[in-house]
Enzyme design. Sequence first.
Site, PDB file in Angstrom:
ATOM      1  N   ASN A   9      -3.933  -5.820  -9.092  1.00 55.65           N
ATOM      2  CA  ASN A   9      -3.764  -5.376  -7.714  1.00 55.65           C
ATOM      3  C   ASN A   9      -3.870  -6.592  -6.779  1.00 55.65           C
ATOM      4  OD1 ASN A   9      -4.556  -4.619  -5.034  1.00 55.65           O
ATOM      5  ND2 ASN A   9      -4.935  -2.543  -5.767  1.00 55.65           N
ATOM      6  N   ASP A  11      -3.452  -6.615  -3.356  1.00 53.66           N
ATOM      7  CA  ASP A  11      -3.640  -6.276  -1.928  1.00 53.66           C
ATOM      8  C   ASP A  11      -4.374  -7.376  -1.158  1.00 53.66           C
ATOM      9  OD1 ASP A  11      -2.539  -3.820  -2.426  1.00 53.66           O
ATOM     10  OD2 ASP A  11      -4.435  -2.718  -2.409  1.00 53.66           O
ATOM     11  N   HIS A  12      -5.387  -7.960  -1.825  1.00 45.77           N
ATOM     12  CA  HIS A  12      -6.243  -8.868  -1.066  1.00 45.77           C
ATOM     13  C   HIS A  12      -5.655 -10.263  -0.875  1.00 45.77           C
ATOM     14  CE1 HIS A  12      -8.933  -5.740  -0.332  1.00 45.77           C
ATOM     15  NE2 HIS A  12      -9.080  -5.480  -1.616  1.00 45.77           N
ATOM     16  N   ARG A  20      -4.986 -14.480   9.221  1.00 50.44           N
ATOM     17  CA  ARG A  20      -4.567 -15.539  10.129  1.00 50.44           C
ATOM     18  C   ARG A  20      -3.170 -15.327  10.705  1.00 50.44           C
ATOM     19  NH1 ARG A  20      -7.432 -20.559   9.724  1.00 50.44           N
ATOM     20  NH2 ARG A  20      -5.675 -21.436  10.850  1.00 50.44           N
ATOM     21  N   HIS A  45      -1.072  -1.379  -2.604  1.00 46.79           N
ATOM     22  CA  HIS A  45      -1.393  -0.159  -1.861  1.00 46.79           C
ATOM     23  C   HIS A  45      -0.842  -0.326  -0.447  1.00 46.79           C
ATOM     24  CE1 HIS A  45      -4.819   2.785  -0.466  1.00 46.79           C
ATOM     25  NE2 HIS A  45      -3.628   3.158  -0.065  1.00 46.79           N
ATOM     26  N   ARG A  47      -1.037   0.901   2.779  1.00 49.49           N
ATOM     27  CA  ARG A  47      -1.882   1.794   3.577  1.00 49.49           C
ATOM     28  C   ARG A  47      -1.169   2.209   4.858  1.00 49.49           C
ATOM     29  NH1 ARG A  47      -7.303   2.778   3.408  1.00 49.49           N
ATOM     30  NH2 ARG A  47      -8.305   2.108   1.494  1.00 49.49           N
ATOM     31  N   ARG A  51      -3.064  -2.529   6.703  1.00 47.55           N
ATOM     32  CA  ARG A  51      -4.059  -3.585   6.865  1.00 47.55           C
ATOM     33  C   ARG A  51      -3.842  -4.745   5.889  1.00 47.55           C
ATOM     34  NH1 ARG A  51      -9.445  -0.568   4.644  1.00 47.55           N
ATOM     35  NH2 ARG A  51      -8.819   0.950   6.212  1.00 47.55           N
ATOM     36  N   HIS A  52      -3.184  -4.496   4.766  1.00 43.03           N
ATOM     37  CA  HIS A  52      -2.857  -5.635   3.886  1.00 43.03           C
ATOM     38  C   HIS A  52      -1.365  -5.645   3.529  1.00 43.03           C
ATOM     39  CE1 HIS A  52      -4.065  -2.522   1.051  1.00 43.03           C
ATOM     40  NE2 HIS A  52      -5.365  -2.755   1.174  1.00 43.03           N
ATOM     41  N   GLU A  72       0.617   2.298  -4.734  1.00 41.05           N
ATOM     42  CA  GLU A  72      -0.386   3.306  -4.351  1.00 41.05           C
ATOM     43  C   GLU A  72      -0.062   3.791  -2.944  1.00 41.05           C
ATOM     44  OE1 GLU A  72      -4.083   1.313  -6.824  1.00 41.05           O
ATOM     45  OE2 GLU A  72      -4.170   1.415  -4.640  1.00 41.05           O
ATOM     46  N   THR A 102     -12.608   0.588   1.679  1.00 43.69           N
ATOM     47  CA  THR A 102     -11.758   0.679   0.499  1.00 43.69           C
ATOM     48  C   THR A 102     -11.664   2.151   0.092  1.00 43.69           C
ATOM     49  OG1 THR A 102     -11.464  -0.094  -1.786  1.00 43.69           O
ATOM     50  CG2 THR A 102     -13.732   0.215  -1.040  1.00 43.69           C
ATOM     51  N   THR A 103     -10.882   2.454  -0.952  1.00 41.27           N
ATOM     52  CA  THR A 103     -10.724   3.844  -1.381  1.00 41.27           C
ATOM     53  C   THR A 103     -12.041   4.338  -1.973  1.00 41.27           C
ATOM     54  OG1 THR A 103      -8.491   3.153  -1.964  1.00 41.27           O
ATOM     55  CG2 THR A 103      -9.142   5.367  -2.621  1.00 41.27           C
ATOM     56  N   GLU A 153      -5.662   8.416 -12.851  1.00 48.86           N
ATOM     57  CA  GLU A 153      -6.460   7.189 -12.829  1.00 48.86           C
ATOM     58  C   GLU A 153      -7.868   7.599 -12.421  1.00 48.86           C
ATOM     59  OE1 GLU A 153      -4.739   3.649 -11.340  1.00 48.86           O
ATOM     60  OE2 GLU A 153      -6.663   2.789 -10.751  1.00 48.86           O
ATOM     61  N   HIS A 194     -11.102   0.628  -9.892  1.00 52.50           N
ATOM     62  CA  HIS A 194     -11.946   0.495  -8.707  1.00 52.50           C
ATOM     63  C   HIS A 194     -13.268  -0.179  -9.030  1.00 52.50           C
ATOM     64  CE1 HIS A 194     -13.681   0.917  -4.786  1.00 52.50           C
ATOM     65  NE2 HIS A 194     -12.450   1.089  -4.374  1.00 52.50           N
ATOM     66  N   GLY A 195     -13.413  -1.363  -8.463  1.00 54.43           N
ATOM     67  CA  GLY A 195     -14.667  -2.091  -8.573  1.00 54.43           C
ATOM     68  C   GLY A 195     -14.862  -2.822  -9.894  1.00 54.43           C
ATOM     69  N   GLY A 216      -8.358  -5.345  -8.809  1.00 56.17           N
ATOM     70  CA  GLY A 216      -7.911  -6.111  -7.657  1.00 56.17           C
ATOM     71  C   GLY A 216      -8.963  -7.026  -7.067  1.00 56.17           C
ATOM     72  N   HIS A 217      -9.907  -6.441  -6.346  1.00 55.81           N
ATOM     73  CA  HIS A 217     -10.794  -7.228  -5.493  1.00 55.81           C
ATOM     74  C   HIS A 217     -11.536  -8.322  -6.247  1.00 55.81           C
ATOM     75  CE1 HIS A 217     -14.536  -7.836  -3.046  1.00 55.81           C
ATOM     76  NE2 HIS A 217     -13.585  -8.072  -2.156  1.00 55.81           N
TER      77      HIS A 217
HETATM   78  N1  PXP Z   1      -7.034   1.725  -8.549  1.00 57.85           N
HETATM   79  C1  PXP Z   1      -6.816   2.369  -7.386  1.00 57.85           C
HETATM   80  C2  PXP Z   1      -6.158   3.704  -7.429  1.00 57.85           C
HETATM   81  C3  PXP Z   1      -7.181   1.779  -6.157  1.00 57.85           C
HETATM   82  O1  PXP Z   1      -6.956   2.442  -5.012  1.00 57.85           O
HETATM   83  C4  PXP Z   1      -7.746   0.484  -6.170  1.00 57.85           C
HETATM   84  C5  PXP Z   1      -8.080  -0.198  -4.887  1.00 57.85           C
HETATM   85  O2  PXP Z   1      -8.882   0.535  -4.125  1.00 57.85           O
HETATM   86  C6  PXP Z   1      -7.950  -0.140  -7.401  1.00 57.85           C
HETATM   87  C7  PXP Z   1      -7.590   0.501  -8.573  1.00 57.85           C
HETATM   88  C8  PXP Z   1      -8.517  -1.516  -7.490  1.00 57.85           C
HETATM   89  O3  PXP Z   1      -9.820  -1.548  -7.053  1.00 57.85           O
HETATM   90  P1  PXP Z   1     -10.543  -2.956  -6.862  1.00 57.85           P
HETATM   91  O4  PXP Z   1      -9.793  -3.690  -5.807  1.00 57.85           O
HETATM   92  O5  PXP Z   1     -11.918  -2.585  -6.484  1.00 57.85           O
HETATM   93  O6  PXP Z   1     -10.466  -3.666  -8.198  1.00 57.85           O
END
Ligand code: PXP
Length: 240
Positions: A9, A11-12, A20, A45, A47, A51-52, A72, A102-103, A153, A194-195, A216-217
Site C-alpha cells: 500500500n 498511500d503514504h 509540501r 485508497h 479517500r 488526503r493522499h 480501496e 486511518t481506517t 480482508e 492494517h497495522g 502500507g504504513h
Molecule cells: N488493508 C486495508 C483494507 C486498509 O484500508 C489499509 C489502510 O488503512 C491497509 C490494509 C494497510 O494498513 P497499514 O497502512 O496500517 O499497513
Amino acid sequence: MKKIRLGVNIDHVATVRNARGEKYPSPLKAALLAEKYGANSVTIHLREDRRHIREEDLRSIKSRLKIPLNLEIAATKEMLKIALKHKPPFICIVPEKRKEITTEGGLNLNFNKLFLKKIIYKLKKNKSRVSLFIEPNEKDIRKAKLLNVDCIEIHTGKFCNLVNDNKNFKNELDKIKKSVALANKIGLEVHAGHGLTYASAKILSKTIGIKEFNIGHFLIGESIFVGLASCIKQFKRIIK
Ligand code: PXP
C-alpha cells in the site's frame, strides 16, 4: 504450501508528497518500484477527502502497472463511478469517516446493505475482484458471503496493536484464525491487513488460509531507513 501474496500500500508516499504540495515523492514511481522489487499487487485508497491518493494517481498507476492494482474505496456513488471508469483488477470496499486518522475498523454490514449489494454486483460485472474489509467475526463473514463478494480482508488492527504493546494477543489471534477457517470453508478467499509490521506479519503468516497481506504504513516508514527494495524483500521472506 503456497506463499502468501504481498500487496504494498503506497498511500503514504502520497501523504509525504501532499505535505509540501510538490510532485514528489511520486506514488507512480513507488508503485513501479514495488512491482520491480517483488510486490504481488499495489494498493491505493482513494479517500473521499483525497488526503493522499488522487484520481490522477489512480489513472497513471493503473495505466503503467503490470501487477494487479488493488483500489480501496468507500461505498459511495462517487467512488462506484470512479471504480467503474478505471476498472482496477482488484477492489476492496472499506469504511470511511472524514475525521479518522486511518481506517479504524471493518465495515458495518448492517448499514446500507442494499446499496452494498448493488455496488458489489456492478463492480463484479465490470470484471473487478471484489473484497470487503471486515472485522474477524462469524456474523460479518456470513454476511459478506451473502453479499456475493470474492474475498474478505480481515482488519488486523487490534491484533497488531497488542503485538506492538507487548500485550497478550492470543484471543485476538484466535478470533482471526477462526474467521479465516470459516471464510475458507464457505468459499471466500481471505486477505489480512492494517497495522502489520515485521513482528505481527510473522505471527500471522503462520495462520493457514490467508492468501494475501496488504501492508502500507509500516512498510513505507521502514523504507525510509532501509529502502523499499530491502523492506519488501524482508516482508516476502517473513510471509513465505
Ligand atoms: N488493508 C486495508 C483494507 C486498509 O484500508 C489499509 C489502510 O488503512 C491497509 C490494509 C494497510 O494498513 P497499514 O497502512 O496500517 O499497513
